[in-house]
Design a protein around this motif. Structure first.
Motif, PDB file in Angstrom:
ATOM      1  N   LEU A  93      20.376  12.668  16.722  1.00 44.94           N
ATOM      2  CA  LEU A  93      20.921  12.700  15.365  1.00 44.94           C
ATOM      3  C   LEU A  93      20.350  13.898  14.626  1.00 44.94           C
ATOM      4  N   ARG A  94      21.212  14.540  13.820  1.00 45.72           N
ATOM      5  CA  ARG A  94      20.738  15.684  13.037  1.00 45.72           C
ATOM      6  C   ARG A  94      21.436  15.694  11.687  1.00 45.72           C
ATOM      7  N   TYR A  95      20.617  15.943  10.650  1.00 42.59           N
ATOM      8  CA  TYR A  95      21.120  16.161   9.305  1.00 42.59           C
ATOM      9  C   TYR A  95      20.314  17.318   8.744  1.00 42.59           C
ATOM     10  N   PHE A  96      20.923  18.476   8.620  1.00 43.41           N
ATOM     11  CA  PHE A  96      20.256  19.724   8.261  1.00 43.41           C
ATOM     12  C   PHE A  96      19.058  19.944   9.185  1.00 43.41           C
ATOM     13  N   ASP A  97      17.835  19.987   8.670  1.00 46.98           N
ATOM     14  CA  ASP A  97      16.679  20.247   9.535  1.00 46.98           C
ATOM     15  C   ASP A  97      15.994  18.966  10.010  1.00 46.98           C
ATOM     16  N   LYS A  98      16.530  17.814   9.660  1.00 46.34           N
ATOM     17  CA  LYS A  98      15.977  16.537  10.132  1.00 46.34           C
ATOM     18  C   LYS A  98      16.711  16.148  11.414  1.00 46.34           C
ATOM     19  N   GLU A  99      15.965  15.953  12.477  1.00 45.26           N
ATOM     20  CA  GLU A  99      16.584  15.576  13.749  1.00 45.26           C
ATOM     21  C   GLU A  99      15.679  14.603  14.489  1.00 45.26           C
ATOM     22  N   ILE A 100      16.311  13.815  15.360  1.00 43.55           N
ATOM     23  CA  ILE A 100      15.547  12.820  16.122  1.00 43.55           C
ATOM     24  C   ILE A 100      16.332  12.473  17.384  1.00 43.55           C
ATOM     25  N   LEU A 101      15.624  12.078  18.411  1.00 44.99           N
ATOM     26  CA  LEU A 101      16.212  11.549  19.638  1.00 44.99           C
ATOM     27  C   LEU A 101      15.715  10.111  19.758  1.00 44.99           C
ATOM     28  N   VAL A 102      16.644   9.148  19.747  1.00 41.32           N
ATOM     29  CA  VAL A 102      16.270   7.738  19.784  1.00 41.32           C
ATOM     30  C   VAL A 102      16.884   7.065  21.002  1.00 41.32           C
TER      31      VAL A 102
ATOM     32  N   ILE B   9      17.169   8.607   4.925  1.00 39.23           N
ATOM     33  CA  ILE B   9      17.637   9.835   4.277  1.00 39.23           C
ATOM     34  C   ILE B   9      18.507   9.435   3.086  1.00 39.23           C
ATOM     35  N   ASN B  10      18.039   9.732   1.881  1.00 42.61           N
ATOM     36  CA  ASN B  10      18.718   9.292   0.658  1.00 42.61           C
ATOM     37  C   ASN B  10      20.143   9.822   0.536  1.00 42.61           C
ATOM     38  N   ASP B  11      20.399  11.055   0.965  1.00 46.29           N
ATOM     39  CA  ASP B  11      21.730  11.669   0.831  1.00 46.29           C
ATOM     40  C   ASP B  11      22.805  10.902   1.591  1.00 46.29           C
ATOM     41  N   ILE B  12      22.418  10.256   2.670  1.00 45.46           N
ATOM     42  CA  ILE B  12      23.417   9.623   3.536  1.00 45.46           C
ATOM     43  C   ILE B  12      23.960   8.344   2.927  1.00 45.46           C
ATOM     44  N   GLY B  13      23.134   7.562   2.293  1.00 44.07           N
ATOM     45  CA  GLY B  13      23.615   6.340   1.651  1.00 44.07           C
ATOM     46  C   GLY B  13      24.140   5.331   2.664  1.00 44.07           C
ATOM     47  N   MET B  14      23.270   4.864   3.524  1.00 42.45           N
ATOM     48  CA  MET B  14      23.664   3.907   4.567  1.00 42.45           C
ATOM     49  C   MET B  14      24.265   2.661   3.930  1.00 42.45           C
ATOM     50  N   ASN B  15      25.414   2.225   4.463  1.00 37.40           N
ATOM     51  CA  ASN B  15      26.079   1.014   3.980  1.00 37.40           C
ATOM     52  C   ASN B  15      26.602   0.239   5.188  1.00 37.40           C
ATOM     53  N   PRO B  16      27.021  -1.009   5.010  1.00 38.36           N
ATOM     54  CA  PRO B  16      27.477  -1.821   6.155  1.00 38.36           C
ATOM     55  C   PRO B  16      28.652  -1.205   6.922  1.00 38.36           C
ATOM     56  N   GLN B  17      29.559  -0.558   6.221  1.00 39.38           N
ATOM     57  CA  GLN B  17      30.710   0.045   6.898  1.00 39.38           C
ATOM     58  C   GLN B  17      30.271   1.203   7.802  1.00 39.38           C
TER      59      GLN B  17
ATOM     60  N   TYR C 100      29.890  12.762  10.806  1.00 42.61           N
ATOM     61  CA  TYR C 100      30.153  11.932   9.643  1.00 42.61           C
ATOM     62  C   TYR C 100      30.020  12.776   8.378  1.00 42.61           C
ATOM     63  N   LYS C 101      31.046  12.695   7.539  1.00 48.58           N
ATOM     64  CA  LYS C 101      31.070  13.475   6.309  1.00 48.58           C
ATOM     65  C   LYS C 101      30.290  12.747   5.219  1.00 48.58           C
ATOM     66  N   ILE C 102      29.366  13.463   4.565  1.00 49.12           N
ATOM     67  CA  ILE C 102      28.578  12.927   3.463  1.00 49.12           C
ATOM     68  C   ILE C 102      29.259  13.293   2.140  1.00 49.12           C
ATOM     69  N   ARG C 103      29.600  14.563   2.021  1.00 49.33           N
ATOM     70  CA  ARG C 103      30.353  15.105   0.883  1.00 49.33           C
ATOM     71  C   ARG C 103      31.021  16.383   1.378  1.00 49.33           C
ATOM     72  N   PRO C 104      31.815  17.042   0.590  1.00 49.31           N
ATOM     73  CA  PRO C 104      32.514  18.240   1.107  1.00 49.31           C
ATOM     74  C   PRO C 104      31.561  19.244   1.771  1.00 49.31           C
ATOM     75  N   ARG C 105      31.887  19.582   2.995  1.00 49.18           N
ATOM     76  CA  ARG C 105      31.150  20.553   3.824  1.00 49.18           C
ATOM     77  C   ARG C 105      29.717  20.132   4.152  1.00 49.18           C
ATOM     78  N   VAL C 106      29.405  18.849   4.059  1.00 47.46           N
ATOM     79  CA  VAL C 106      28.074  18.334   4.415  1.00 47.46           C
ATOM     80  C   VAL C 106      28.271  17.146   5.355  1.00 47.46           C
ATOM     81  N   TYR C 107      27.673  17.244   6.559  1.00 44.22           N
ATOM     82  CA  TYR C 107      27.852  16.236   7.602  1.00 44.22           C
ATOM     83  C   TYR C 107      26.520  15.922   8.263  1.00 44.22           C
ATOM     84  N   PHE C 108      26.469  14.770   8.946  1.00 42.58           N
ATOM     85  CA  PHE C 108      25.418  14.534   9.931  1.00 42.58           C
ATOM     86  C   PHE C 108      26.120  14.271  11.249  1.00 42.58           C
ATOM     87  N   ILE C 109      25.410  14.493  12.343  1.00 41.48           N
ATOM     88  CA  ILE C 109      26.025  14.423  13.663  1.00 41.48           C
ATOM     89  C   ILE C 109      25.233  13.479  14.562  1.00 41.48           C
ATOM     90  N   ILE C 110      25.978  12.777  15.440  1.00 44.76           N
ATOM     91  CA  ILE C 110      25.379  11.923  16.465  1.00 44.76           C
ATOM     92  C   ILE C 110      25.935  12.366  17.811  1.00 44.76           C
TER      93      ILE C 110
END
Length: 186
Positions: A5-14, A27-35, A54-64
């Motif tokens: 998973l990566r969101y800007f410079d935050k990344e992890i292998l789980v 990560i506060n920007d992502i706003g995890m919700n049940p959906q 996954y799109k967070i806001r225009p031109r901002v994503y995180f990737i799995i």
């Protein structure tokens, strides 16, 4: 199967989806919700191996990304790249086309190319793309050789802005005519 998973410079292998969701929830920007959590779990359970964005806001994503890498260094070195099974439907559909194109059969071929030809519009001085069908018979060693000969010929006789299709696509067809053109029945 591990997850990168990566969101800007935050990344992890789980190693599991729960750790991935915990990472994203931190990560506060992502706003995890049940959906979003349900969608991530569905992606991890699925047979899809393409990266998921996954799109967070225009031109901002995180990737799995699903990976077989045991650690972050293996992932970075691309040592655990997933290769599809030889029995996958996509590979069965593509392999015969490529095999047919590359099959060595010296002789005469008839090739048909549908391409976008740039032409001048009379009176306006502007240019436009027009769908153009070109059929030719040529001596070649394979289907891909036939394609290359036809494209070489066309590109010398039309505007260089014209667009040519891929040999593997639906806009190129060929058939083997035989060793001698006299053998071809009209």
């Amino acid at each position: 199967m591990n997850l990168y998973l990566r969101y800007f410079d935050k990344e992890i292998l789980v190693t599991n989806v729960d750790d991935a969701i915990h990472f994203l929830a931190g990560i506060n920007d992502i706003g995890m919700n049940p959906q979003l959590e349900r969608d991530i779990r569905d992606y991890v359970r699925s047979d899809v191996f393409y990266p998921k964005r996954y799109k967070i806001r225009p031109r901002v994503y995180f990737i799995i990304i699903k990976t077989e890498a045991a650690n972050m260094q293996d992932f970075k070195d691309k040592k655990a790249v997933h290769t599809p099974n030889s029995g996958s439907p996509r590979e069965r559909a593509v392999a015969p086309i490529i095999a047919e194109l590359n099959e060595e059969r010296p002789g005469w071929y008839e090739g048909e190319v549908n391409f976008k030809r740039v032409s001048l519009v009379p009176g306006t001085g502007k240019f436009q793309y027009r769908d153009t069908r070109f059929v030719a018979r040529c001596k070649a060693n394979s289907g891909i050789d036939c394609y290359n000969r036809i494209i070489d010929y066309i590109s010398q006789h039309v505007d260089n802005r014209s667009q040519f299709p891929s040999a593997k696509g639906k806009n190129f067809n060929f058939r083997f005519l035989g060793l001698a053109l006299d053998q071809v029945k009209r």
